[in-house]
Motif scaffolding. Structure first.
Motif, PDB file in Angstrom:
ATOM      1  N   PRO A 117      11.855   3.759   4.065  1.00 55.52           N
ATOM      2  CA  PRO A 117      12.705   3.218   5.402  1.00 55.52           C
ATOM      3  C   PRO A 117      11.716   2.968   6.667  1.00 55.52           C
ATOM      4  O   PRO A 117      12.091   2.125   7.444  1.00 55.52           O
ATOM      5  CB  PRO A 117      13.539   4.889   5.710  1.00 55.52           C
ATOM      6  CG  PRO A 117      13.656   5.576   4.715  1.00 55.52           C
ATOM      7  CD  PRO A 117      12.279   4.994   3.725  1.00 55.52           C
ATOM      8  N   PHE A 118      10.522   3.664   6.497  1.00 55.85           N
ATOM      9  CA  PHE A 118       9.363   3.066   7.609  1.00 55.85           C
ATOM     10  C   PHE A 118       9.036   2.066   7.444  1.00 55.85           C
ATOM     11  O   PHE A 118       8.205   1.294   8.183  1.00 55.85           O
ATOM     12  CB  PHE A 118       8.411   4.537   7.603  1.00 55.85           C
ATOM     13  CG  PHE A 118       9.260   5.774   8.002  1.00 55.85           C
ATOM     14  CD1 PHE A 118       9.555   6.164   9.152  1.00 55.85           C
ATOM     15  CD2 PHE A 118       9.325   6.686   6.736  1.00 55.85           C
ATOM     16  CE1 PHE A 118      10.248   7.265   9.575  1.00 55.85           C
ATOM     17  CE2 PHE A 118       9.946   7.741   7.060  1.00 55.85           C
ATOM     18  CZ  PHE A 118      10.208   8.082   8.331  1.00 55.85           C
ATOM     19  N   LEU A 119       8.761   1.472   6.023  1.00 56.63           N
ATOM     20  CA  LEU A 119       8.241   0.170   5.800  1.00 56.63           C
ATOM     21  C   LEU A 119       9.130  -0.993   5.600  1.00 56.63           C
ATOM     22  O   LEU A 119       8.607  -2.250   5.379  1.00 56.63           O
ATOM     23  CB  LEU A 119       7.458   0.339   4.467  1.00 56.63           C
ATOM     24  CG  LEU A 119       6.220   1.385   4.704  1.00 56.63           C
ATOM     25  CD1 LEU A 119       5.785   1.722   3.165  1.00 56.63           C
ATOM     26  CD2 LEU A 119       5.265   0.778   5.737  1.00 56.63           C
ATOM     27  N   ARG A 120      10.268  -1.003   5.561  1.00 54.41           N
ATOM     28  CA  ARG A 120      11.369  -1.769   5.279  1.00 54.41           C
ATOM     29  C   ARG A 120      11.087  -3.310   5.952  1.00 54.41           C
ATOM     30  O   ARG A 120      11.191  -4.238   5.626  1.00 54.41           O
ATOM     31  CB  ARG A 120      12.778  -0.979   5.764  1.00 54.41           C
ATOM     32  CG  ARG A 120      13.846  -2.055   5.324  1.00 54.41           C
ATOM     33  CD  ARG A 120      15.294  -1.340   5.437  1.00 54.41           C
ATOM     34  NE  ARG A 120      15.245  -0.257   4.599  1.00 54.41           N
ATOM     35  CZ  ARG A 120      15.868   0.753   5.093  1.00 54.41           C
ATOM     36  NH1 ARG A 120      16.578   0.836   6.216  1.00 54.41           N
ATOM     37  NH2 ARG A 120      15.976   1.939   4.303  1.00 54.41           N
ATOM     38  N   ARG A 121      10.856  -3.002   7.462  1.00 55.63           N
ATOM     39  CA  ARG A 121      10.666  -4.332   8.142  1.00 55.63           C
ATOM     40  C   ARG A 121       9.483  -5.013   7.742  1.00 55.63           C
ATOM     41  O   ARG A 121       9.580  -6.398   7.535  1.00 55.63           O
ATOM     42  CB  ARG A 121      10.422  -3.822   9.636  1.00 55.63           C
ATOM     43  CG  ARG A 121      10.259  -4.744  10.560  1.00 55.63           C
ATOM     44  CD  ARG A 121      10.278  -4.584  12.114  1.00 55.63           C
ATOM     45  NE  ARG A 121      11.012  -5.490  12.726  1.00 55.63           N
ATOM     46  CZ  ARG A 121      11.538  -5.361  13.906  1.00 55.63           C
ATOM     47  NH1 ARG A 121      10.930  -4.353  14.805  1.00 55.63           N
ATOM     48  NH2 ARG A 121      12.324  -6.235  14.490  1.00 55.63           N
ATOM     49  N   SER A 122       8.157  -4.293   7.481  1.00 60.12           N
ATOM     50  CA  SER A 122       7.018  -5.028   6.784  1.00 60.12           C
ATOM     51  C   SER A 122       7.390  -5.557   5.376  1.00 60.12           C
ATOM     52  O   SER A 122       6.978  -6.681   5.015  1.00 60.12           O
ATOM     53  CB  SER A 122       6.194  -4.095   6.845  1.00 60.12           C
ATOM     54  OG  SER A 122       4.920  -4.657   6.097  1.00 60.12           O
ATOM     55  N   LEU A 123       8.340  -4.885   4.671  1.00 61.40           N
ATOM     56  CA  LEU A 123       8.469  -5.409   3.298  1.00 61.40           C
ATOM     57  C   LEU A 123       9.400  -6.561   3.308  1.00 61.40           C
ATOM     58  O   LEU A 123       9.187  -7.498   2.718  1.00 61.40           O
ATOM     59  CB  LEU A 123       9.311  -4.419   2.435  1.00 61.40           C
ATOM     60  CG  LEU A 123       8.268  -2.955   2.139  1.00 61.40           C
ATOM     61  CD1 LEU A 123       9.382  -2.118   1.529  1.00 61.40           C
ATOM     62  CD2 LEU A 123       7.426  -3.240   1.321  1.00 61.40           C
ATOM     63  N   GLN A 124      10.548  -6.745   4.301  1.00 60.62           N
ATOM     64  CA  GLN A 124      11.145  -7.732   4.484  1.00 60.62           C
ATOM     65  C   GLN A 124      10.732  -8.856   5.073  1.00 60.62           C
ATOM     66  O   GLN A 124      11.063  -9.988   5.221  1.00 60.62           O
ATOM     67  CB  GLN A 124      12.663  -7.464   5.177  1.00 60.62           C
ATOM     68  CG  GLN A 124      13.235  -6.408   4.264  1.00 60.62           C
ATOM     69  CD  GLN A 124      14.663  -5.760   4.875  1.00 60.62           C
ATOM     70  OE1 GLN A 124      14.718  -6.096   6.085  1.00 60.62           O
ATOM     71  NE2 GLN A 124      15.520  -5.454   3.913  1.00 60.62           N
ATOM     72  N   GLY A 125       9.490  -8.595   5.742  1.00 63.19           N
ATOM     73  CA  GLY A 125       8.747  -9.787   6.598  1.00 63.19           C
ATOM     74  C   GLY A 125       7.687 -10.214   5.886  1.00 63.19           C
ATOM     75  O   GLY A 125       7.630 -11.129   4.941  1.00 63.19           O
ATOM     76  N   ALA A 126       6.558  -9.373   6.028  1.00 60.15           N
ATOM     77  CA  ALA A 126       5.342 -10.048   5.382  1.00 60.15           C
ATOM     78  C   ALA A 126       5.149 -10.122   3.774  1.00 60.15           C
ATOM     79  O   ALA A 126       4.750 -10.935   3.135  1.00 60.15           O
ATOM     80  CB  ALA A 126       4.072  -9.222   5.806  1.00 60.15           C
ATOM     81  N   THR A 127       5.837  -9.016   3.288  1.00 59.61           N
ATOM     82  CA  THR A 127       5.913  -9.178   1.550  1.00 59.61           C
ATOM     83  C   THR A 127       6.819 -10.032   1.226  1.00 59.61           C
ATOM     84  O   THR A 127       6.368 -10.705   0.245  1.00 59.61           O
ATOM     85  CB  THR A 127       6.291  -7.569   1.289  1.00 59.61           C
ATOM     86  OG1 THR A 127       5.374  -6.681   1.747  1.00 59.61           O
ATOM     87  CG2 THR A 127       6.322  -7.513  -0.180  1.00 59.61           C
ATOM     88  N   ARG A 128       8.195 -10.530   1.714  1.00 57.13           N
ATOM     89  CA  ARG A 128       8.845 -11.486   1.429  1.00 57.13           C
ATOM     90  C   ARG A 128       7.881 -12.772   1.603  1.00 57.13           C
ATOM     91  O   ARG A 128       8.204 -13.624   0.575  1.00 57.13           O
ATOM     92  CB  ARG A 128      10.115 -11.343   2.118  1.00 57.13           C
ATOM     93  CG  ARG A 128      10.943 -12.730   1.969  1.00 57.13           C
ATOM     94  CD  ARG A 128      12.223 -12.676   2.942  1.00 57.13           C
ATOM     95  NE  ARG A 128      13.344 -12.075   2.215  1.00 57.13           N
ATOM     96  CZ  ARG A 128      13.805 -12.438   1.221  1.00 57.13           C
ATOM     97  NH1 ARG A 128      13.475 -13.384   0.487  1.00 57.13           N
ATOM     98  NH2 ARG A 128      14.906 -11.932   0.795  1.00 57.13           N
ATOM     99  N   GLN A 129       7.325 -13.009   2.664  1.00 56.37           N
ATOM    100  CA  GLN A 129       6.524 -14.320   2.906  1.00 56.37           C
ATOM    101  C   GLN A 129       5.305 -14.379   1.507  1.00 56.37           C
ATOM    102  O   GLN A 129       5.131 -15.500   1.308  1.00 56.37           O
ATOM    103  CB  GLN A 129       5.925 -14.285   4.250  1.00 56.37           C
ATOM    104  CG  GLN A 129       6.923 -14.149   5.334  1.00 56.37           C
ATOM    105  CD  GLN A 129       7.698 -15.571   5.152  1.00 56.37           C
ATOM    106  OE1 GLN A 129       7.315 -16.686   5.162  1.00 56.37           O
ATOM    107  NE2 GLN A 129       9.232 -15.371   5.200  1.00 56.37           N
ATOM    108  N   GLY A 130       4.866 -13.191   1.212  1.00 62.43           N
ATOM    109  CA  GLY A 130       3.883 -13.288   0.262  1.00 62.43           C
ATOM    110  C   GLY A 130       4.560 -13.703  -0.945  1.00 62.43           C
ATOM    111  O   GLY A 130       3.830 -14.548  -1.876  1.00 62.43           O
TER     112      GLY A 130
END
Length: 145
Positions: A117-130
């Motif tokens: 839950p704490f990393l969701r924003r990063s996962l949906q942002g930078a990780t998705r872009q990767g």
């Protein structure tokens, strides 16, 4: 709680060609902007050494276990951050044949664990872009003569 990222891209190449690029691990540093290095045997139960670099973030290394290595169809592994249940990720690549000489490449990951839950924003942002950057680079390499 879980977060799933799933991306896809159409590639004008045969499944075997896409698989050869996807599993040609020594060449990753030359073309892959997201998974910058990977090594290890492609067989269920084996461990891989993987280094990723999401756009705008520090790199990360981990040692996932191969779940599926189905020639020209699917590569899937499961990795963990530090201990099971903290942040687990089941990463997958699927090669789906379409019309003659074309595939749909599906690239995704299911994330779960206490940190999710704490990393969701990063996962949906930078990780998705990767993921998207890797997909585009894979397409370019697989379609090249």
């Amino acid at each position: 709680m879980t977060t799933t990222i799933e991306t896809e891209i159409d590639i004008l190449a045969h499944p075997e060609r896409v698989w050869a690029v996807l599993t040609g691990f020594p060449a990753y540093p030359a073309w892959n902007p997201f998974i910058v290095s990977i090594s290890g045997p492609l067989r269920p139960g084996a461990r891989l050494s993987v280094s990723i670099r999401p756009p705008g973030q520090a790199g990360m290394a981990f040692k996932p276990r191969v779940l599926v290595a189905d020639n020209a169809r699917e590569l899937r592994w499961k990795g963990r951050f530090l201990v099971p249940g903290l942040l687990d990720g089941e990463h997958y690549f699927r090669i789906l044949p379409q019309a003659e000489g074309r595939v749909k490449f599906v690239h995704g990951e299911h994330f779960s664990g206490l940190l999710e839950p704490f990393l969701r924003r990063s996962l949906q942002g930078a990780t998705r872009q990767g993921f998207l950057a890797m997909n585009a680079a894979l397409k370019a390499r697989a379609e090249a003569p």
